[in-house]
Write a protein that holds these residues in place. Structure first.
Motif, PDB file in Angstrom:
ATOM      1  N   VAL A  16      67.886  22.838 -44.255  1.00 50.82           N
ATOM      2  CA  VAL A  16      67.734  21.383 -44.203  1.00 50.82           C
ATOM      3  C   VAL A  16      66.256  21.014 -44.353  1.00 50.82           C
ATOM      4  O   VAL A  16      65.895  20.116 -45.097  1.00 50.82           O
ATOM      5  CB  VAL A  16      68.279  20.815 -42.871  1.00 50.82           C
ATOM      6  N   ASP A  60      71.348  24.556 -41.209  1.00 47.22           N
ATOM      7  CA  ASP A  60      72.706  24.084 -40.938  1.00 47.22           C
ATOM      8  C   ASP A  60      73.708  25.150 -41.361  1.00 47.22           C
ATOM      9  O   ASP A  60      73.919  25.375 -42.547  1.00 47.22           O
ATOM     10  CB  ASP A  60      72.962  22.789 -41.730  1.00 47.22           C
ATOM     11  N   LYS A 117      72.473  21.471 -35.584  1.00 43.63           N
ATOM     12  CA  LYS A 117      71.516  22.104 -36.490  1.00 43.63           C
ATOM     13  C   LYS A 117      70.729  23.172 -35.737  1.00 43.63           C
ATOM     14  O   LYS A 117      70.469  23.044 -34.542  1.00 43.63           O
ATOM     15  CB  LYS A 117      70.543  21.059 -37.050  1.00 43.63           C
ATOM     16  N   TYR A 124      68.333  24.095 -30.967  1.00 42.69           N
ATOM     17  CA  TYR A 124      69.327  23.297 -31.675  1.00 42.69           C
ATOM     18  C   TYR A 124      69.135  21.817 -31.384  1.00 42.69           C
ATOM     19  O   TYR A 124      68.460  21.430 -30.417  1.00 42.69           O
ATOM     20  CB  TYR A 124      70.748  23.730 -31.263  1.00 42.69           C
ATOM     21  N   GLU A 173      71.905  16.419 -35.616  1.00 43.09           N
ATOM     22  CA  GLU A 173      71.142  16.021 -36.802  1.00 43.09           C
ATOM     23  C   GLU A 173      70.391  14.701 -36.595  1.00 43.09           C
ATOM     24  O   GLU A 173      69.214  14.587 -36.925  1.00 43.09           O
ATOM     25  CB  GLU A 173      72.085  15.905 -38.012  1.00 43.09           C
TER      26      GLU A 173
END
Lengths: 346, 346
Positions: A34, A45, B50, B150, B153
């Motif tokens: 990404v 991702d 993500k 993580y 998004e």
């Protein structure tokens, strides 16, 4: 290694200038990337797949000798050996970070060569370079690579999955990288004693390449997928066959029986080992750096595997109580012991 | 640094023995860790979030001086500075790999201390140690850390998201780590000239800690979440405020106006900078290693931010054409220039 005349001094660029310069050529092609270089962290991702992570440290004077390792090969190899760990999970490598620590005497052109090699490896294996760190080093050259990849949960091959009766398979051939190293070390000594004598490596391309330019076996992962073979257990051969099979047996709580005459050794490896007075089988068992894949498959997969020229069946998994043994060419039983490379004894 | 009498020699353990010894204390507690140490790669599961990745290289003689950096602090700091990059994406750090290259003269007990510090940091920040590499080093101590985390998004804060009119905020206070370093360097010089004189660091705990034991600002990420504030842009302050705000402005294609009198500087940092004949503001702008978070928020979030003692609003984002400027205490306009730490000029 290189002279500094007409070379660009890194300190003129500074850290950000150097990073900018080196990463200009970086292209992102992987769907899972990404955001690559240019923020505090990269963003990836993997949708519903599992994320795989492995990391290696390569230090001058321990893992490589700049007197005979070309810088481009070094960058290439540093990436390969780390990608190999992702493939050894039966996964697909998709990104790397590439960090480098270098003496300020290192000219820009030398760093460029290392990066060029790393980027060639990335391109060849469809991997994005998404980050790293660039620093001065007060001592030797330091390279640190982290590989990131992915796999479906049920496709992952751990070391611990080997089952009694499994066939033990290995890709390619073994021992070549170690024998190639002996050759390079010998020529280095001759050169150091008399710089007028040119290295005599003629006709030894294959084993020199095995040492300087190993290739991670992504192709084997793809082949297994095409054959619908999911290995029960897998590991890459970085420290020699003996050490690796013992890792699998210990993690899986099983024993094994290997057959010396089934261990794949290239004729050039064999001959050159003999020239050095080395036992070719010992080179395969304890040499290391071959970066082939060692894996076990159920016997029911034998028909799928047997016709593959690049995969050798070298033994089978037994119950724990039988121990880990190799049957020699003369029929004797030898207990397998790990005598892999120990950097701390160097 | 340490004597080797009665210490355990690492080469007796070998690489696998050392890894086994050091990683005995590792506990996995994160839900996203499927498999940690012990295979070719770690396996992580971020479901639909993500994945964030960042990596740092720390080299003896460049990033740390073993003459005054305690080993446990070093391990702790190495983890902190790398986690800081994950938080700077507005993400949650969940795993690290920790690689170490060390001279064979390094006793086991010394490596244990580094690991202990790293594991304390992991525990405090709820991060799993999932891998790494352990090698001999022909030269100095080498540490390489990769952090994995993580984020959803839409929660990720890139450097590039700052918008005209945004408020520029920074957590904690700045310049302390740099002034602490000056203090440690001065006492080292005095000690080198006369080893009978003990270091005089009394009453300077705060700035010494800022240098030796920085804390990544996970708490600020949690605070912002609790306040329902999603930063438009964010970066961590590793190279000094000037360098970092310029990164945000460049990536976001905007300008900025900072107010000198709004830059948070601790009184001890201020006084000690003055003792050294340094301008405290310059220490904040160019000192580095504070590991605070610098971020921009829309003006509409001002009411949520203003009561927070640990967050200072220090200026606002302008259009690109206005450039990047600081208004001094005397009302003069100064162009902001990056004079952050350049390791290659060391």
């Amino acid at each position: 290694m290189f002279d500094n005349i007409d070379k660009t001094n890194i300190s003129e660029l500074g850290e950000f200038g150097l990073i900018h310069h080196l990463t200009q050529a970086v292209e992102l092609t992987e769907a899972s990337t990404v955001k690559g270089i240019g923020d505090d962290a990269a963003v990836l991702d993997f949708a519903n797949k599992k994320t795989l992570i492995s990391t290696d440290l390569l230090l001058e004077g321990i893992h490589f000798d700049l007197r005979y390792v070309p810088l481009k090969h070094l960058g290439y190899k540093a990436v390969q050996v780390n990608l190999s760990d992702i493939y050894a999970m039966n996964g697909i490598a998709s990104q790397i970070t590439f960090s480098i620590g270098l003496s300020s005497k290192f000219p820009l052109e030398a760093v460029e060569e290392i990066y060029e090699g790393a980027l060639i490896a990335c391109k060849k294996f469809n991997v994005d370079l998404i980050g790293g760190d660039t620093s001065a080093s007060a001592q030797g050259l330091v390279i640190s690579v982290t590989s990131i990849g992915y796999a479906e949960e049920n496709e992952i091959a751990y070391r611990s999955g080997a089952k009694e009766g499994d066939l033990i398979c290995v890709s390619g051939d073994l021992g070549g990288a170690y024998v190639g190293l002996q050759l390079l070390e010998r020529e280095k000594q001759i050169y150091l004693e008399n710089p007028n004598i040119q290295p005599d490596l003629e006709g030894k391309d294959y084993i020199i390449e095995r040492q300087l330019k190993p290739e991670a076996r992504k192709d084997v992962i793809q082949l297994l997928e095409a054959l619908h073979v999911k290995p029960h257990a897998m590991i890459d051969v970085s420290d020699g066959l003996a050490s690796e099979i013992l890792h699998i047996c210990k993690a899986s709580n099983v024993g094994c029986k290997l057959y010396e005459d089934k261990i794949p050794i290239d004729p050039m490896t064999y001959e050159t080992a003999r020239e050095f007075g080395l036992d070719p089988t010992v080179c395969a068992l304890s040499g290391g750096e071959d970066y082939e894949l060692l894996f076990t498959v159920p016997q029911s997969d034998y028909d799928k595997i047997k016709g593959q020229l690049d995969i050798s069946v070298i033994g089978y998994i037994t119950e724990t109580a039988e121990g880990c043994n190799m049957i020699s060419k003369s029929g004797h039983v030898h207990e397998i012991k790990a005598q892999g490379w120990n950097a701390f004894n160097k």
